[in-house]
Motif scaffolding. Structure first.
Motif, PDB file in Angstrom:
ATOM      1  N   GLU A   1      -2.418  -2.710 -10.597  1.00 49.21           N
ATOM      2  CA  GLU A   1      -2.814  -3.781 -11.513  1.00 49.21           C
ATOM      3  C   GLU A   1      -1.637  -4.123 -12.438  1.00 49.21           C
ATOM      4  O   GLU A   1      -0.747  -3.294 -12.607  1.00 49.21           O
ATOM      5  N   PRO A   2      -1.601  -5.338 -13.023  1.00 52.71           N
ATOM      6  CA  PRO A   2      -2.445  -6.501 -12.736  1.00 52.71           C
ATOM      7  C   PRO A   2      -1.915  -7.244 -11.511  1.00 52.71           C
ATOM      8  O   PRO A   2      -0.711  -7.493 -11.402  1.00 52.71           O
ATOM      9  N   VAL A   3      -2.791  -7.591 -10.623  1.00 52.74           N
ATOM     10  CA  VAL A   3      -2.386  -8.196  -9.354  1.00 52.74           C
ATOM     11  C   VAL A   3      -3.364  -9.289  -8.960  1.00 52.74           C
ATOM     12  O   VAL A   3      -4.467  -9.406  -9.502  1.00 52.74           O
ATOM     13  N   SER A   4      -2.929 -10.059  -7.956  1.00 55.95           N
ATOM     14  CA  SER A   4      -3.821 -10.982  -7.257  1.00 55.95           C
ATOM     15  C   SER A   4      -4.040 -10.394  -5.873  1.00 55.95           C
ATOM     16  O   SER A   4      -3.089 -10.338  -5.061  1.00 55.95           O
ATOM     17  N   PRO A   5      -5.244  -9.877  -5.576  1.00 56.80           N
ATOM     18  CA  PRO A   5      -5.479  -9.232  -4.282  1.00 56.80           C
ATOM     19  C   PRO A   5      -5.281 -10.211  -3.122  1.00 56.80           C
ATOM     20  O   PRO A   5      -5.611 -11.397  -3.215  1.00 56.80           O
ATOM     21  N   THR A   6      -4.738  -9.706  -2.027  1.00 55.16           N
ATOM     22  CA  THR A   6      -4.572 -10.501  -0.804  1.00 55.16           C
ATOM     23  C   THR A   6      -5.341  -9.882   0.356  1.00 55.16           C
ATOM     24  O   THR A   6      -5.233 -10.363   1.486  1.00 55.16           O
ATOM     25  N   VAL A   7      -6.112  -8.817   0.079  1.00 50.83           N
ATOM     26  CA  VAL A   7      -6.941  -8.176   1.108  1.00 50.83           C
ATOM     27  C   VAL A   7      -8.336  -7.978   0.526  1.00 50.83           C
ATOM     28  O   VAL A   7      -8.483  -7.717  -0.666  1.00 50.83           O
ATOM     29  N   PRO A   8      -9.376  -8.103   1.354  1.00 55.07           N
ATOM     30  CA  PRO A   8     -10.740  -7.912   0.856  1.00 55.07           C
ATOM     31  C   PRO A   8     -11.165  -6.448   0.919  1.00 55.07           C
ATOM     32  O   PRO A   8     -10.505  -5.608   1.559  1.00 55.07           O
ATOM     33  N   ILE A   9     -12.262  -6.134   0.244  1.00 60.99           N
ATOM     34  CA  ILE A   9     -12.831  -4.783   0.305  1.00 60.99           C
ATOM     35  C   ILE A   9     -13.181  -4.433   1.747  1.00 60.99           C
ATOM     36  O   ILE A   9     -13.679  -5.266   2.502  1.00 60.99           O
TER      37      ILE A   9
ATOM     38  N   GLN B   1      -8.272  -8.484 -15.626  1.00 61.95           N
ATOM     39  CA  GLN B   1      -7.065  -8.173 -14.865  1.00 61.95           C
ATOM     40  C   GLN B   1      -7.434  -7.948 -13.398  1.00 61.95           C
ATOM     41  O   GLN B   1      -8.443  -7.311 -13.088  1.00 61.95           O
ATOM     42  N   GLY B   2      -6.588  -8.459 -12.507  1.00 63.73           N
ATOM     43  CA  GLY B   2      -6.806  -8.227 -11.091  1.00 63.73           C
ATOM     44  C   GLY B   2      -6.433  -6.801 -10.710  1.00 63.73           C
ATOM     45  O   GLY B   2      -5.384  -6.287 -11.129  1.00 63.73           O
ATOM     46  N   VAL B   3      -7.294  -6.145  -9.938  1.00 62.01           N
ATOM     47  CA  VAL B   3      -7.100  -4.738  -9.564  1.00 62.01           C
ATOM     48  C   VAL B   3      -7.404  -4.557  -8.076  1.00 62.01           C
ATOM     49  O   VAL B   3      -8.347  -5.154  -7.550  1.00 62.01           O
ATOM     50  N   VAL B   4      -6.599  -3.726  -7.430  1.00 56.51           N
ATOM     51  CA  VAL B   4      -6.862  -3.283  -6.051  1.00 56.51           C
ATOM     52  C   VAL B   4      -6.868  -1.764  -6.053  1.00 56.51           C
ATOM     53  O   VAL B   4      -5.964  -1.137  -6.622  1.00 56.51           O
ATOM     54  N   SER B   5      -7.886  -1.179  -5.422  1.00 60.24           N
ATOM     55  CA  SER B   5      -7.963   0.287  -5.280  1.00 60.24           C
ATOM     56  C   SER B   5      -8.092   0.628  -3.805  1.00 60.24           C
ATOM     57  O   SER B   5      -8.850  -0.033  -3.073  1.00 60.24           O
ATOM     58  N   VAL B   6      -7.360   1.664  -3.391  1.00 68.21           N
ATOM     59  CA  VAL B   6      -7.355   2.097  -1.997  1.00 68.21           C
ATOM     60  C   VAL B   6      -7.679   3.585  -1.943  1.00 68.21           C
ATOM     61  O   VAL B   6      -7.079   4.387  -2.667  1.00 68.21           O
ATOM     62  N   ASP B   7      -8.644   3.941  -1.091  1.00 66.59           N
ATOM     63  CA  ASP B   7      -8.979   5.356  -0.873  1.00 66.59           C
ATOM     64  C   ASP B   7      -8.159   5.906   0.280  1.00 66.59           C
ATOM     65  O   ASP B   7      -8.013   5.252   1.324  1.00 66.59           O
ATOM     66  N   HIS B   8      -7.664   7.154   0.087  1.00 64.11           N
ATOM     67  CA  HIS B   8      -6.828   7.817   1.092  1.00 64.11           C
ATOM     68  C   HIS B   8      -7.443   9.165   1.455  1.00 64.11           C
ATOM     69  O   HIS B   8      -8.353   9.658   0.773  1.00 64.11           O
ATOM     70  N   ASP B   9      -6.920   9.779   2.517  1.00 68.14           N
ATOM     71  CA  ASP B   9      -7.360  11.113   2.891  1.00 68.14           C
ATOM     72  C   ASP B   9      -7.113  12.085   1.748  1.00 68.14           C
ATOM     73  O   ASP B   9      -6.203  11.892   0.927  1.00 68.14           O
ATOM     74  N   GLY B  10      -7.922  13.148   1.700  1.00 73.91           N
ATOM     75  CA  GLY B  10      -7.746  14.174   0.681  1.00 73.91           C
ATOM     76  C   GLY B  10      -8.382  13.820  -0.643  1.00 73.91           C
ATOM     77  O   GLY B  10      -8.104  14.470  -1.650  1.00 73.91           O
TER      78      GLY B  10
ATOM     79  N   ALA C   1       0.855  -1.188   0.000  1.00 77.84           N
ATOM     80  CA  ALA C   1       0.000   0.000   0.000  1.00 77.84           C
ATOM     81  C   ALA C   1       0.890   1.237   0.000  1.00 77.84           C
ATOM     82  O   ALA C   1       1.778   1.369   0.854  1.00 77.84           O
ATOM     83  N   ALA C   2       0.654   2.131  -0.948  1.00 79.51           N
ATOM     84  CA  ALA C   2       1.485   3.339  -1.043  1.00 79.51           C
ATOM     85  C   ALA C   2       1.184   4.326   0.075  1.00 79.51           C
ATOM     86  O   ALA C   2       1.971   5.226   0.343  1.00 79.51           O
ATOM     87  N   GLY C   3       0.041   4.155   0.717  1.00 81.88           N
ATOM     88  CA  GLY C   3      -0.331   5.049   1.806  1.00 81.88           C
ATOM     89  C   GLY C   3      -1.422   4.408   2.643  1.00 81.88           C
ATOM     90  O   GLY C   3      -2.042   3.409   2.240  1.00 81.88           O
ATOM     91  N   THR C   4      -1.663   4.989   3.800  1.00 78.94           N
ATOM     92  CA  THR C   4      -2.719   4.491   4.681  1.00 78.94           C
ATOM     93  C   THR C   4      -4.082   4.802   4.084  1.00 78.94           C
ATOM     94  O   THR C   4      -4.310   5.902   3.568  1.00 78.94           O
TER      95      THR C   4
ATOM     96  N   GLN D   1      -8.807  -1.914   6.354  1.00 83.22           N
ATOM     97  CA  GLN D   1      -7.967  -0.759   6.668  1.00 83.22           C
ATOM     98  C   GLN D   1      -6.520  -1.178   6.469  1.00 83.22           C
ATOM     99  O   GLN D   1      -6.068  -2.165   7.062  1.00 83.22           O
ATOM    100  N   VAL D   2      -5.807  -0.458   5.601  1.00 78.03           N
ATOM    101  CA  VAL D   2      -4.409  -0.800   5.351  1.00 78.03           C
ATOM    102  C   VAL D   2      -3.531   0.382   5.726  1.00 78.03           C
ATOM    103  O   VAL D   2      -3.980   1.532   5.768  1.00 78.03           O
ATOM    104  N   PHE D   3      -2.267   0.067   5.975  1.00 78.66           N
ATOM    105  CA  PHE D   3      -1.311   1.085   6.370  1.00 78.66           C
ATOM    106  C   PHE D   3      -0.174   1.141   5.357  1.00 78.66           C
ATOM    107  O   PHE D   3       0.057   0.182   4.608  1.00 78.66           O
ATOM    108  N   ILE D   4       0.496   2.253   5.325  1.00 75.21           N
ATOM    109  CA  ILE D   4       1.561   2.443   4.351  1.00 75.21           C
ATOM    110  C   ILE D   4       2.589   1.318   4.475  1.00 75.21           C
ATOM    111  O   ILE D   4       3.016   0.966   5.569  1.00 75.21           O
ATOM    112  N   GLY D   5       2.926   0.707   3.337  1.00 78.26           N
ATOM    113  CA  GLY D   5       3.899  -0.376   3.327  1.00 78.26           C
ATOM    114  C   GLY D   5       3.318  -1.752   3.585  1.00 78.26           C
ATOM    115  O   GLY D   5       4.046  -2.747   3.543  1.00 78.26           O
ATOM    116  N   GLN D   6       2.016  -1.847   3.828  1.00 76.61           N
ATOM    117  CA  GLN D   6       1.392  -3.146   4.109  1.00 76.61           C
ATOM    118  C   GLN D   6       1.135  -3.903   2.808  1.00 76.61           C
ATOM    119  O   GLN D   6       0.638  -3.331   1.840  1.00 76.61           O
TER     120      GLN D   6
END
Length: 202
Positions: A137-145, A121-130, A106-109, A148-153
């Motif tokens: 992408e293309p990825v195999s997700p390892t976290v569900p919708i 294609q496998g895709v993961v999207s993360v919403d951040h503050d602001g 994760a590039a950010g929390t 809460q993720v943290f930077i570097g996770q």
């Protein structure tokens, strides 16, 4: 026969002279109305110059807050190429060299808002503050919708097969705010080391 004398005809009294009509005084001349001064022409409003796309992107710049989504720092195989129009051609992110199966970080929390398939294609999207959203992408997700993720996770692993990739595998990393795509590389924060001098008591 005697001639009768005709008595004289009395004289008609003279008609008194009609008094002269007094002259009508001359009407004073109406003063000339001064000419109305001409209204000065309203200067034309200059057209607002269009803001070039590059300047708009600069104005939209925000404080860097993200880290690299791969470790170690990867090679950029294709840079960000902003489209001239919302639906025009371009490259709405960056491609990063990776190894198949490599962990994606994760590039950010933030919160995972999508983890699934888009056009095969496998895709993961993360919403951040602001109002920022990062996409991987293309990825195999390892976290569900909803996670809460943290930077570097770790949030996924890289799959090969990204179009145009010139190495074994590429991670396409995108960032947008609303409908505006931003350059992910401009949002990577750089770490600085602050060295403090030893404190010497007086």
């Amino acid at each position: 026969m005697p001639v009768l004398a005709v008595p004289p005809v009395p004289l008609v009294p003279a008609v008194p002279a009609v008094p002269a009509v007094p002259a009508v005084p001359a009407v004073p001349a109406v003063p000339a109305v001064p000419a109305v001064p001409a209204v000065p022409a309203v200067p034309a409003v200059p057209a607002v110059p269009a803001v070039p796309a590059t300047e708009a992107a600069t104005a939209a710049a925000i404080e860097p807050r993200f880290s690299w989504p791969l470790s170690p720092v990867p090679q950029v195989t294709r840079p960000f190429e902003p489209p001239a129009t919302p639906y025009g051609p371009g490259h709405r992110g960056v491609d990063l060299a990776a190894a198949p199966g490599q962990q994606v970080l994760a590039a950010g929390t933030g919160v995972v808002v999508f983890a699934g398939q888009v056009a095969g294609q496998g895709v993961v999207s993360v919403d951040h503050d602001g109002g920022l959203r990062t996409t991987y992408e293309p990825v195999s997700p390892t976290v569900p919708i909803g996670t809460q993720v943290f930077i570097g996770q770790p949030i996924a692993t890289v799959n090969p097969g990204h179009p145009g990739c010139t190495v074994a595998a590429c991670l396409h990393w995108g960032v947008r705010r609303g409908e505006e795509y931003l350059n992910p590389l401009a949002l990577i924060r750089t770490e600085s080391v602050i060295r403090l001098k030893p404190w010497t008591p007086p």
